[in-house]
Design a protein around this motif. Structure first.
Motif, PDB file in Angstrom:
ATOM      1  N   ILE A   1       0.840  -1.202   0.000  1.00  0.00           N
ATOM      2  CA  ILE A   1       0.000   0.000   0.000  1.00  0.00           C
ATOM      3  C   ILE A   1       0.874   1.252   0.000  1.00  0.00           C
ATOM      4  CG2 ILE A   1      -1.659   1.355   1.347  1.00  0.00           C
ATOM      5  CD1 ILE A   1      -2.770  -1.320   2.398  1.00  0.00           C
TER       6      ILE A   1
ATOM      7  N   SER B   1      -7.477   3.752  -5.552  1.00  0.00           N
ATOM      8  CA  SER B   1      -6.726   2.498  -5.637  1.00  0.00           C
ATOM      9  C   SER B   1      -7.257   1.471  -4.647  1.00  0.00           C
ATOM     10  CB  SER B   1      -5.236   2.752  -5.405  1.00  0.00           C
ATOM     11  OG  SER B   1      -5.011   3.377  -4.159  1.00  0.00           O
ATOM     12  N   ALA B   2      -7.680   1.924  -3.465  1.00  0.00           N
ATOM     13  CA  ALA B   2      -8.283   1.004  -2.501  1.00  0.00           C
ATOM     14  C   ALA B   2      -9.603   0.461  -3.037  1.00  0.00           C
ATOM     15  CB  ALA B   2      -8.508   1.714  -1.166  1.00  0.00           C
TER      16      ALA B   2
ATOM     17  N   ARG C   1      -8.897  -2.069  -5.769  1.00  0.00           N
ATOM     18  CA  ARG C   1      -8.417  -3.326  -5.190  1.00  0.00           C
ATOM     19  C   ARG C   1      -9.561  -4.192  -4.694  1.00  0.00           C
ATOM     20  NH1 ARG C   1      -5.309  -3.858   0.691  1.00  0.00           N
ATOM     21  NH2 ARG C   1      -5.594  -6.134   0.891  1.00  0.00           N
TER      22      ARG C   1
ATOM     23  N   THR D   1     -14.574  -2.852   5.136  1.00  0.00           N
ATOM     24  CA  THR D   1     -13.711  -2.473   4.015  1.00  0.00           C
ATOM     25  C   THR D   1     -13.586  -0.957   3.888  1.00  0.00           C
ATOM     26  OG1 THR D   1     -14.171  -4.500   2.780  1.00  0.00           O
ATOM     27  CG2 THR D   1     -13.400  -2.616   1.515  1.00  0.00           C
TER      28      THR D   1
ATOM     29  N   PHE E   1     -10.186   0.694   5.472  1.00  0.00           N
ATOM     30  CA  PHE E   1      -9.129   0.938   4.492  1.00  0.00           C
ATOM     31  C   PHE E   1      -9.122   2.353   3.929  1.00  0.00           C
ATOM     32  CE2 PHE E   1      -9.360  -3.648   4.713  1.00  0.00           C
ATOM     33  CZ  PHE E   1      -8.012  -3.993   4.735  1.00  0.00           C
TER      34      PHE E   1
ATOM     35  N   TYR F   1      -5.357   3.675   3.880  1.00  0.00           N
ATOM     36  CA  TYR F   1      -4.733   4.119   2.635  1.00  0.00           C
ATOM     37  C   TYR F   1      -4.376   5.603   2.699  1.00  0.00           C
ATOM     38  CZ  TYR F   1      -5.140   0.052  -0.452  1.00  0.00           C
ATOM     39  OH  TYR F   1      -4.962  -1.164  -1.054  1.00  0.00           O
TER      40      TYR F   1
ATOM     41  N   LEU G   1     -15.695   3.355  -1.653  1.00  0.00           N
ATOM     42  CA  LEU G   1     -14.389   3.998  -1.820  1.00  0.00           C
ATOM     43  C   LEU G   1     -14.324   4.746  -3.155  1.00  0.00           C
ATOM     44  CD1 LEU G   1     -12.186   1.115  -0.406  1.00  0.00           C
ATOM     45  CD2 LEU G   1     -12.207   3.459   0.476  1.00  0.00           C
TER      46      LEU G   1
ATOM     47  N   SER H   1      -5.755  -9.721  -1.409  1.00  0.00           N
ATOM     48  CA  SER H   1      -7.193  -9.910  -1.201  1.00  0.00           C
ATOM     49  C   SER H   1      -7.681 -11.294  -1.614  1.00  0.00           C
ATOM     50  CB  SER H   1      -7.976  -8.836  -1.971  1.00  0.00           C
ATOM     51  OG  SER H   1      -7.732  -7.558  -1.424  1.00  0.00           O
TER      52      SER H   1
END
Length: 310
Positions: free
Chosen positions: A20, A33-34, A37, A73, A77, A81, A194, A226
């Motif tokens: 990360i 990007s999170a 992913r 999630t 995150f 992040y 996200l 993941s």
């Protein structure tokens, strides 16, 4: 095979913090990007479970998946992040190891569940470890963004604790659905949230995917972090119990700190190492009662099998 899979889970989850960090430092928008992913990983796993006839698309219409994805999630995150723009991957990993402590605090303060005294002592020791990590850096670097980054990780772990408690309730209420399918669905919802946050706060240029650092980081996190990591984790849950595979939280901070030190030149001093092992000790004490029950069950099971052989 079980020990080998457990070792892989510890290694994978311990290295995702650095992955990360590399992506964010190379210019990858944190929230986008999170989201990419988790949505891609969740979608691939979910389609695979549908193909195996262990899940149906109707699962995506359940509000429980939205609630779980929002906490486990998105909440966890988004903070992690964003924070890794300003804190080291090792520090982020150690602060993330306070997740079980957060769960204990929520269970005792909100759910009014009585906790063993040893768990409360573990909570105090774990929080002491966090202070050992944070206070020396405040003397050297009083950057407000560094302090906010640390707070963001801890807030994310509060979200993780809420999501973990709620997801346990969801799993118990839907025993006919594979835990892997439930995890995949919540990752998809978390990824979408996200994306929405990224749309509101970030100026995303697709060119960031052309960088070796960002593309490699994203690919590693999607496939290894993941898909492989979480699949192995749930396989271990199925083969053993939820407690044993969750002990990766005790081992990931030293791995993350060591990987960050050797491969990314992140600063490590004796106070950092002391803080790492203090948090690990506190986390083990928090879960001591559950681990004790696990060992007792294994002894009973072993003795029963021996009697049957006789």
């Amino acid at each position: 095979m079980i020990l080998f899979a457990y070792a892989l889970v510890c290694l994978i989850f311990g290295t995702t913090f650095l992955a990360i960090k590399i992506g964010v430092d190379a210019g990858a928008p944190p929230f986008f990007s999170a989201g990419l992913r988790f949505f891609v990983a969740g979608a691939v796993l979910f389609l695979w479970m549908v193909w195996k006839r262990k899940a149906s698309f109707s699962l995506l219409l359940r509000k429980e998946m939205l609630f779980t994805g929002s906490a486990l999630t998105f909440g966890t995150f988004a903070g992690l992040y964003w924070a890794e723009q300003y804190v080291s991957s090792g520090l982020a990993a150690v602060l993330s190891a306070t997740g079980p402590i957060m769960i204990l605090l929520l269970q005792t303060s909100i759910l009014r569940q009585k906790a063993p005294a040893i768990s409360l002592y573990g909570c105090i020791i774990g929080l002491t470890g966090v202070l050992l990590l944070v206070l020396p850096n405040l003397v050297v670097d009083i950057s407000p963004l560094w302090l906010i980054g640390c707070a963001a990780v801890l807030i994310g772990e509060c979200c993780y604790a809420i999501g973990a408690i709620y997801s346990k309730k969801v799993i118990n209420s839907m025993p006919e659905v594979s835990p892997i399918a439930l995890n995949a669905a919540q990752m998809m919802y978390g990824g979408v949230l996200l994306f929405i946050l990224s749309l509101a706060t970030e100026n995303v240029h697709p060119e960031f995917l052309l960088s070796y650092e960002t593309a490699g980081s994203l690919l590693y996190l999607i496939v290894i972090g993941s898909m492989v990591g979480h699949s192995l984790f749930y396989w271990l849950v199925a083969k053993t119990n939820p407690v044993f595979p969750s002990t990766w939280l005790y081992i990931s901070p030293p791995i993350a700190v060591g990987v960050g030190f050797f491969f990314y030149n992140e600063a490590v001093n004796w106070v950092t190492i002391l803080g790492v092992f203090t948090i690990i000790a506190g986390t083990i004490l928090v879960n001591a009662d559950a681990l004790k029950q696990l060992m007792l069950k294994r002894r009973v099971s072993t003795s029963a099998s021996k009697k049957m052989n006789i």
